[in-house]
Design an enzyme around this catalytic site. Structure first.
Site, short mmCIF file in Angstrom:
data_model
loop_
_atom_site.label_atom_id
_atom_site.label_comp_id
_atom_site.label_asym_id
_atom_site.label_seq_id
_atom_site.Cartn_x
_atom_site.Cartn_y
_atom_site.Cartn_z
N LYS A 21 -4.71 7.51 -5.66
CA LYS A 21 -4.77 6.07 -5.35
C LYS A 21 -5.65 5.35 -6.38
O LYS A 21 -5.66 5.75 -7.54
CB LYS A 21 -5.26 5.86 -3.92
CG LYS A 21 -4.49 6.72 -2.92
CD LYS A 21 -4.64 6.26 -1.51
CE LYS A 21 -3.90 7.23 -0.60
NZ LYS A 21 -3.84 6.78 0.77
N ASN A 24 -2.52 12.42 -4.61
CA ASN A 24 -2.35 10.99 -4.84
C ASN A 24 -3.76 10.39 -4.90
O ASN A 24 -4.38 10.18 -3.86
CB ASN A 24 -1.54 10.37 -3.70
CG ASN A 24 -1.48 8.85 -3.78
OD1 ASN A 24 -1.87 8.26 -4.79
ND2 ASN A 24 -0.99 8.22 -2.73
N HIS A 41 5.66 4.59 -1.36
CA HIS A 41 4.47 4.90 -0.55
C HIS A 41 4.24 3.76 0.44
O HIS A 41 4.47 2.59 0.12
CB HIS A 41 3.25 5.06 -1.46
CG HIS A 41 2.07 5.64 -0.74
ND1 HIS A 41 1.28 4.88 0.08
CD2 HIS A 41 1.59 6.90 -0.68
CE1 HIS A 41 0.33 5.66 0.60
NE2 HIS A 41 0.50 6.89 0.16
N GLU A 82 1.71 2.27 1.40
CA GLU A 82 0.79 1.22 0.93
C GLU A 82 1.53 0.23 0.03
O GLU A 82 1.22 -0.96 0.02
CB GLU A 82 -0.43 1.85 0.23
CG GLU A 82 -1.36 2.49 1.25
CD GLU A 82 -2.19 3.64 0.73
OE1 GLU A 82 -2.30 3.82 -0.49
OE2 GLU A 82 -2.74 4.38 1.58
N GLU A 116 5.63 10.91 5.38
CA GLU A 116 4.26 10.45 5.58
C GLU A 116 4.21 9.48 6.74
O GLU A 116 4.44 8.27 6.56
CB GLU A 116 3.75 9.76 4.31
CG GLU A 116 3.68 10.65 3.10
CD GLU A 116 2.55 10.24 2.17
OE1 GLU A 116 1.69 11.08 1.90
OE2 GLU A 116 2.49 9.07 1.76
N SER A 129 -3.37 12.82 6.04
CA SER A 129 -4.60 13.51 6.43
C SER A 129 -4.48 15.03 6.39
O SER A 129 -5.01 15.71 7.27
CB SER A 129 -5.08 13.01 7.80
OG SER A 129 -5.36 11.62 7.75
N GLY A 187 -4.70 8.44 5.71
CA GLY A 187 -6.08 7.98 5.54
C GLY A 187 -6.80 7.72 6.84
O GLY A 187 -7.87 7.11 6.85
C1 PEP Z 1 -1.28 9.45 0.92
O1 PEP Z 1 -1.80 8.40 0.63
O2 PEP Z 1 -0.18 9.75 0.41
C2 PEP Z 1 -1.95 10.32 1.88
C3 PEP Z 1 -1.26 11.28 2.43
O3 PEP Z 1 -3.27 10.05 2.13
P1 PEP Z 1 -4.27 10.91 3.05
O4 PEP Z 1 -4.08 12.36 2.68
O5 PEP Z 1 -5.64 10.42 2.69
O6 PEP Z 1 -3.90 10.65 4.46
#
Ligand code: PEP
Length: 251
Positions: free
Chosen positions: A11, A9, A95, A97, A167, A212, A173
């Site tokens: 972003k 992803n 997601h 976000e 998630e 992460s 993040g």
């Molecule tokens: C994401 O935004 O879907 C995500 C898992 O980000 P990160 O791996 O940076 O935590």
């Protein structure tokens, strides 16, 4: 055997030149991996050039969002038909976000999920709890509600053409990863909940972990029985890390 998938992803990162370098490195780093086991979900403007680069490779591509509407006066929106025109396979929906920064509630997420499937694309449906919800002991309730909103609109059988990404919001993040056991517990909760409605859909459902995931924790996470790959944010922008994560899935 159910399908494993590592999806990047990106972003709102990158530019054409950086993406080219990133994709060149990823393409040569994953050549021997099974087709359809790696994907990148990129910002809309880059989809045509990503399609051009990836169309003869074993890597799929997709978007990070889409409109729930087919077409019309929706300034700034992008439809599933448009994504289909550019060979997308996947669309991330729900997601965290989008849920928190752009006010997408479970109803909107479910409508987007339906629109994506109607166009023959595969939704990557994100679910997950915040830190406050985990500490309050409501993780399963929150995830159950997020899933039920989709199942109520689309039916449980629709999950045979979807991917779920667990998630935990507190891990996205932040550098804080769920332990493999914490993630496994929720993946198992998701799979067993769906199994009460349709055992074969549950058994064959790809459930990714996201939050992460890095080159140094992917092997342990992906070794858990209900974790079928990952949705990768930050580490998907670093070719060597993303390639290592893709290889970890094969272990
Ligand atoms: C994401 O935004 O879907 C995500 C898992 O980000 P990160 O791996 O940076 O935590």
């Amino acid at each position: 055997m159910r399908k494993k998938l590592v999806a990047g992803n990106w972003k709102m990162h990158g530019n054409l030149a950086e993406n080219n370098d990133l994709l060149n490195a990823i393409i040569s780093g994953v050549t021997e991996l099974r087709s359809e086991s790696v994907a990148v979900c990129v910002p809309y403007p880059f989809i045509p050039s990503v399609q051009d680069k990836l169309k003869k490779t074993n890597i799929a591509w997709g978007a990070q969002n889409v409109s729930q509407y087919d077409k019309g006066a929706y300034t700034g929106e992008v439809s599933t038909t448009m994504l289909n025109d550019f060979g997308c396979s996947y669309v991330i929906v729900g997601h965290s976000e989008r849920r928190t920064l752009f006010g997408e509630d479970s109803k909107i997420v479910a409508e987007k999920y339906v629109a994506v499937q109607k166009a023959g694309l595969t939704p990557i449906l994100c679910v997950g709890e915040t830190l406050e919800q985990r500490e309050a002991g409501t993780t399963e309730q929150v995830i159950g509600e997020q899933l039920n909103a989709v199942i109520a609109l689309a039916g449980v059988d629709s999950l045979s053409k979807a991917v779920i990404a667990y998630e935990p919001v507190w891990a996205i993040g932040t550098g804080k990863t769920a332990t493999p056991q914490q993630a496994q517990d929720i993946h198992s909760f998701i799979r067993s909940g769906i199994a009460t409605q349709n055992a074969s859909v549950a058994e064959n459902l790809t459930i990714q972990y996201g939050g992460s995931v890095k080159a140094n924790n992917a092997i342990e996470l992906f070794a858990m029985p209900d974790i079928d790959g990952g949705l990768i944010g930050g580490a998907s922008l670093i070719a060597s890390d993303f390639i290592a994560i893709c290889h970890a899935m094969q272990n």
